[in-house]
Design an enzyme around this catalytic site. Structure first.
Site, PDB file in Angstrom:
ATOM      1  CG  ASP A 194       9.479 -63.729 -26.120  1.00  0.00           C
ATOM      2  OD1 ASP A 194       9.851 -63.373 -24.989  1.00  0.00           O
ATOM      3  OD2 ASP A 194       9.666 -63.054 -27.143  1.00  0.00           O
ATOM      4  CG  ASP A 213      12.057 -62.323 -21.491  1.00  0.00           C
ATOM      5  OD1 ASP A 213      13.229 -62.496 -21.877  1.00  0.00           O
ATOM      6  OD2 ASP A 213      11.328 -61.418 -21.905  1.00  0.00           O
ATOM      7  CD  GLU A 214      13.859 -64.685 -26.926  1.00  0.00           C
ATOM      8  OE1 GLU A 214      13.794 -64.888 -28.153  1.00  0.00           O
ATOM      9  OE2 GLU A 214      14.298 -63.628 -26.433  1.00  0.00           O
TER      10      GLU A 214
END
Length: 449
Positions: free
Chosen positions: A11, A105-106
Site C-alpha cells: 500500500d 496504489d495497492e
C-alpha cells in the site's frame, strides 16, 4: 492457510499527496490535500501532515478547508499517478506472475508463485528489497505487509504505515486479531459494525466467541459464515492475477445543480464521447449503455439499454444515452451525471466497420467545411488554470499553478530535483504560459525502469 508468510500486500503511503510533494519541493513536509476543489468536492488523499488536523480521505472538501485552512489544495493529476503506478506494478511483476492490483496504489502479490519467498526469512528479504526498489524508481514510499493470507497481509500493511514492513508469522494470527475492533475484518462496514456493537460484540475475539450459529442468525447465512471464518483467521482466497473489466464509465459532479434541460443533454453527449474514448483505448466494445443521474435531492437513478451487438461507435452511444435521458425527470436539477458501457467484449468486425464509417463521416465534414456559411468569429474561451497542474513558461521554465482568479494565475517555478522555487503572477491569457506534462520524479538510470 500457508505455513509461511508468502502473501505480500503493498500500500503506497498517501499516494496522490506523496506524489505531489515529491513533484513540488515547496510542499515537502507540509499539509497537502488532493481532491475536487469545488463546493461539492471530496478529499481523494491527504498527506500525513494534513491528517494531524483531522483531515482524511472521502471527507467533504469544505470540511477539510475548515480544519486545515492553510494546507495546499490541489486537483488530482491521474495520468501522472497512473504512470507512477505502472512503474510500481512492474516491480511487483518482477517478484511473481500473480499480482492482483486493487487500485493504482495497492496490490497483493503471491511471492511463493514466483519463487521470491518460501519462508519467513526470504519473505522479509523480498519485502525489504521491494520497498527499496520502489523508493529508487519512484522516489516514494510504500508500506508492506506479509502473512499467510490476503486478509492478514492487508492488516499487516496497515500496521506498517507509514513506510514500514510488518510480518505476521503463521501461528500468531488469532492472538493478533483477538483484541482488534470488529471493523478490522473485511466486509464489516459501519452498518454491520453498529449491528454487532448493539448486541455486545466489539472485538474480533468476541465474534469468534459468539459462534457461527449466532452470527448467521444476526447477519444471515453467507455473511455470518464468512465473518466467523475470518475471526478464526481463516482466509483461503487466492491472489488473482487478472480481474476482468466489467464496465467502462465516466461521471461528473457539478458545483451548481444543472436545471437547463438542454445543458443536461449536452453534458450527457460529452460524457458519452469520453466514455467511448476510454472504451477504445482499452480495446473494448460493449452492448449495454447505462445512464446515471443524481438529482438535487440526492436520489440516484440509473437507466440502461442493451443493443443487439457490441459497439464502440460514439454516435451509437450518444443516441442511446439521449434516449435514456428522455425517461428521466430532471426538473428539480441535476448534481451528477454519468455514462457507462457494460457487457464488454473485444473489438468485433462490426465495431471496426462502424469505426471506419464514423471516420469517413468525420472526414466528409472536413472536406465540405468550405461550403458552410460564414459564421461569426469564435470568441476564445478564457483558459482555466487549476491548482496543482503543470505549466511551462517561455522565460522561466517548468512550474505548477498555485492558484488563479480575477484574470490572474500564480505559478511557482520548480522541478522535482530543484530547490523550492519562486512564485510569479501572470495574466491568465499570457501567451508565454502553456500547460505542460508532469516531469518524472526520479531522473537518471531509474527513470526508465
Amino acid at each position: 492457510m500457508r505455513s509461511a508468510p508468502t502473501i505480500l500486500h503493498l500500500d503506497m503511503d498517501a499516494f496522490f499527496a506523496s506524489a505531489e510533494q515529491a513533484s513540488k519541493p515547496s510542499l515537502r513536509g507540509k499539509a497537502v490535500i488532493v481532491g475536487g476543489l469545488g463546493p461539492r468536492g471530496v478529499v481523494a488523499t491527504c498527506s500525513y501532515e494534513a491528517r494531524v488536523f483531522g483531515v482524511h480521505s472521502a471527507m467533504p472538501m469544505a470540511q477539510a478547508r475548515r480544519l486545515a485552512p492553510n494546507a495546499a489544495y490541489l486537483v488530482p493529476r491521474f495520468a501522472f499517478y497512473r504512470a507512477i503506478s505502472e512503474q510500481v506494478m512492474g516491480l511487483l511483476k518482477e517478484l511473481s506472475p500473480l499480482v492482483e492490483p486493487l487500485s493504482l496504489d495497492e496490490a497483493f502479490v503471491d511471492l511463493e508463485a514466483g519463487g521470491a519467498a518460501w519462508d519467513d526469512a526470504s519473505a522479509r528479504l523480498a519485502g525489504a528489497k521491494l520497498r527499496a526498489d520502489i523508493r529508487a524508481v519512484t522516489g516514494l514510499t510504500g508500506s508492506v505487509g506479509l502473512a499467510a493470507s490476503k486478509m492478514l497481509a492487508k492488516i499487516a500493511s496497515e500496521q506498517a504505515k507509514p513506510d514500514g514492513l510488518v510480518v505476521i508469522e503463521p501461528g500468531t494470527e488469532r492472538a493478533l486479531l483477538g483484541p482488534m475492533p470488529v471493523r478490522t475484518l473485511p466486509g464489516v462496514g459501519p452498518a454491520t459494525g453498529d449491528h454487532l456493537r448493539r448486541v455486545g460484540i466489539h472485538t474480533v475475539e468476541e465474534i469468534a466467541e459468539a459462534g457461527e450459529d449466532e452470527l448467521v442468525r444476526l447477519l444471515g447465512k453467507a455473511h455470518g459464515h464468512a465473518l466467523y471464518a475470518m475471526a478464526l483467521a481463516h482466509d483461503e482466497r487466492p491472489v488473482v492475477a487478472e480481474r476482468e473489466t466489467k464496465s467502462v464509465s465516466v461521471e461528473d459532479t457539478y458545483d451548481i445543480d444543472i436545471h437547463d434541460r438542454v445543458r443536461v443533454g449536452t453534458e450527457v453527449q460529452r460524457l458519452a464521447d469520453r466514455c467511448v474514448r476510454r472504451l477504445r483505448s482499452a480495446g473494448l466494445s460493449g452492448r449495454t449503455i447505462v445512464l446515471k443521474v443524481r438529482r438535487y435531492d440526492f436520489s440516484t437513478l440509473t437507466r440502461s439499454e442493451t443493443l443487439r451487438g457490441p459497439t464502440d461507435d460514439p454516435a451509437v452511444v450518444r443516441e442511446a444515452a439521449a434516449r435514456l435521458l428522455d425517461s428521466v425527470d430532471t426538473t428539480g436539477g441535476v448534481r451528477l451525471l454519468g455514462v457507462g458501457v457494460s457487457g464488454l467484449a473485444d473489438y468485433t468486425q462490426e465495431d471496426l466497420f462502424a469505426q471506419a464509417a464514423g471516420e469517413q463521416e468525420d472526414s466528409g465534414v472536413a472536406e465540405d467545411a468550405d461550403d458552410l456559411p460564414a459564421e461569426a468569429p469564435v470568441v476564445p474561451v478564457e483558459r482555466r488554470w487549476a491548482s496543482g497542474l503543470d505549466v511551462t513558461h517561455a522565460e522561466f521554465g517548468h512550474g505548477w499553478v498555485q492558484g488563479s482568479g480575477v484574470g490572474r494565475v500564480t505559478v511557482r517555478f520548480e522541478t522535482p530535483d530543484s530547490e523550492p522555487g519562486r512564485v510569479r503572477t501572470f495574466r491568465v491569457d499570457d501567451p508565454e504560459l502553456e500547460p505542460a506534462e508532469p516531469l518524472p520524479l526520479v531522473r537518471g538510470p531509474f527513470a526508465e525502469a
